[in-house]
Design a protein around this motif. Structure first.
Motif, mmCIF file in Angstrom:
data_model
loop_
_atom_site.group_PDB
_atom_site.id
_atom_site.type_symbol
_atom_site.label_atom_id
_atom_site.label_comp_id
_atom_site.label_asym_id
_atom_site.label_seq_id
_atom_site.Cartn_x
_atom_site.Cartn_y
_atom_site.Cartn_z
ATOM 1 N N GLY A 115 21.473 66.088 39.752
ATOM 2 C CA GLY A 115 21.730 66.245 41.287
ATOM 3 C C GLY A 115 22.813 66.878 41.705
ATOM 4 O O GLY A 115 22.833 67.021 43.087
ATOM 5 N N THR A 116 23.267 67.909 40.855
ATOM 6 C CA THR A 116 24.141 68.926 41.471
ATOM 7 C C THR A 116 23.465 70.279 41.890
ATOM 8 O O THR A 116 24.119 70.988 42.519
ATOM 9 N N GLY A 117 22.319 70.371 41.312
ATOM 10 C CA GLY A 117 21.760 71.588 41.529
ATOM 11 C C GLY A 117 20.677 71.415 42.873
ATOM 12 O O GLY A 117 20.700 70.583 43.451
ATOM 13 N N ALA A 118 20.119 72.689 43.127
ATOM 14 C CA ALA A 118 19.370 72.764 44.284
ATOM 15 C C ALA A 118 17.816 72.318 44.204
ATOM 16 O O ALA A 118 17.289 72.591 43.107
ATOM 17 N N GLY A 119 17.148 71.508 45.150
ATOM 18 C CA GLY A 119 15.776 71.029 45.379
ATOM 19 C C GLY A 119 14.826 71.757 44.014
ATOM 20 O O GLY A 119 14.461 70.733 43.312
ATOM 21 N N GLY A 120 14.231 72.725 44.144
ATOM 22 C CA GLY A 120 13.090 73.000 43.304
ATOM 23 C C GLY A 120 13.423 73.056 41.800
ATOM 24 O O GLY A 120 12.731 72.773 41.047
ATOM 25 N N LEU A 121 14.693 73.455 41.629
ATOM 26 C CA LEU A 121 14.993 73.346 40.044
ATOM 27 C C LEU A 121 15.292 71.999 39.463
ATOM 28 O O LEU A 121 14.924 71.777 38.385
ATOM 29 N N GLY A 122 15.358 71.210 40.474
ATOM 30 C CA GLY A 122 15.591 69.701 40.095
ATOM 31 C C GLY A 122 14.019 69.290 39.378
ATOM 32 O O GLY A 122 13.962 68.643 38.513
ATOM 33 N N THR A 123 13.201 69.687 40.319
ATOM 34 C CA THR A 123 11.458 69.462 40.082
ATOM 35 C C THR A 123 11.328 70.086 38.804
ATOM 36 O O THR A 123 10.643 69.599 37.607
ATOM 37 N N VAL A 124 11.606 71.265 38.411
ATOM 38 C CA VAL A 124 11.351 72.149 37.327
ATOM 39 C C VAL A 124 11.899 71.528 36.215
ATOM 40 O O VAL A 124 11.481 71.264 35.103
ATOM 41 N N MET A 125 13.190 70.960 36.202
ATOM 42 C CA MET A 125 13.838 70.466 35.065
ATOM 43 C C MET A 125 13.242 69.209 34.635
ATOM 44 O O MET A 125 13.204 68.542 33.432
ATOM 45 N N GLU A 126 12.903 68.383 35.584
ATOM 46 C CA GLU A 126 12.394 66.963 35.395
ATOM 47 C C GLU A 126 10.805 67.086 34.744
ATOM 48 O O GLU A 126 10.753 66.298 33.697
ATOM 49 N N LEU A 127 10.113 68.154 35.296
ATOM 50 C CA LEU A 127 8.929 68.449 34.336
ATOM 51 C C LEU A 127 9.155 68.747 33.082
ATOM 52 O O LEU A 127 8.446 68.569 32.014
ATOM 53 N N VAL A 128 9.997 69.966 32.777
ATOM 54 C CA VAL A 128 10.110 70.467 31.414
ATOM 55 C C VAL A 128 10.779 69.399 30.576
ATOM 56 O O VAL A 128 10.037 69.074 29.475
ATOM 57 N N LEU A 129 11.654 68.479 31.058
ATOM 58 C CA LEU A 129 12.184 67.590 30.021
ATOM 59 C C LEU A 129 11.330 66.502 29.967
ATOM 60 O O LEU A 129 11.077 65.847 28.598
ATOM 61 N N GLY A 130 10.309 66.011 30.915
ATOM 62 C CA GLY A 130 9.283 64.815 30.699
ATOM 63 C C GLY A 130 8.325 65.530 29.738
ATOM 64 O O GLY A 130 7.593 64.812 29.167
ATOM 65 N N LEU A 131 8.113 66.802 29.701
ATOM 66 C CA LEU A 131 6.866 67.193 28.911
ATOM 67 C C LEU A 131 7.493 67.566 27.258
ATOM 68 O O LEU A 131 6.581 68.023 26.414
#
Length: 141
Positions: free
Chosen positions: A102-118
C-alpha cells in the motif's frame, strides 16, 4: 522461480519511443510473438501478463520519458516460463513490494498482485551506470 533467462529458448527485443502509443505496440507485439512461440492467447497466464506489460510500459511512458525518450521491451519464454522486462534510462527504481503493502503507487500495486497471484517473480535491475533500470517479470506457464 529461479529460471535463468539466458537459458530460455525464445527471445525478442523491441525498442520504442516513450510515447503513449508504445503501450499498444508492446502489447500487440507480445500477442504476435506468443503465437509464434506456440503459447496460445487463451492460456490463463496470457491476459494477466499482457495487463502487467501494459502497466509497465505505461509507467515508463508517464514517469521516465523526460529522461528516457526511448524504452525497450524484452520478451522471453520457455516450455514452462514466460518472462519480460521494460527498460528505460530513468534512474528511479520503484519499490515493487511497497506497491503490495500500500505504500507504492497505483499501477504497480496491480502489477504485483497479479505477479504474486500467478506465482511469479518481479525484480528491478539497475543499469551498471545507475542511470536506468529494467523491471523484470517472470511467470510460470
Amino acid at each position: 522461480m529461479t529460471t535463468q533467462l539466458e537459458a530460455l529458448p525464445h527471445r525478442h527485443v523491441l525498442t520504442l519511443p516513450a510515447v503513449p502509443g508504445a503501450v499498444r505496440v508492446a502489447r500487440q507485439t507480445a500477442e504476435q510473438i506468443l503465437l509464434e512461440w506456440d503459447i496460445g492467447l487463451r492460456h490463463p497466464t496470457v491476459d494477466p501478463a499482457l495487463l502487467i506489460l501494459s502497466e509497465l510500459v505505461t509507467n515508463s511512458v508517464r514517469h521516465a520519458a523526460v529522461l528516457s525518450p526511448r524504452l525497450t521491451v524484452f520478451y522471453a519464454a520457455g516450455r514452462d516460463c514466460l518472462a519480460f522486462a521494460v527498460h528505460d534510462r530513468h534512474p528511479y527504481q520503484p519499490p515493487l513490494f511497497g506497491a503490495v503493502t500500500g505504500t507504492g503507487a497505483g499501477g504497480l500495486g496491480t502489477v504485483m498482485e497479479l505477479v504474486l497471484g500467478l506465482g511469479g517473480t518481479a525484480v528491478v535491475r539497475a543499469d551498471a551506470d545507475g542511470k536506468g533500470k529494467s523491471v523484470w517479470i517472470t511467470l510460470p506457464l
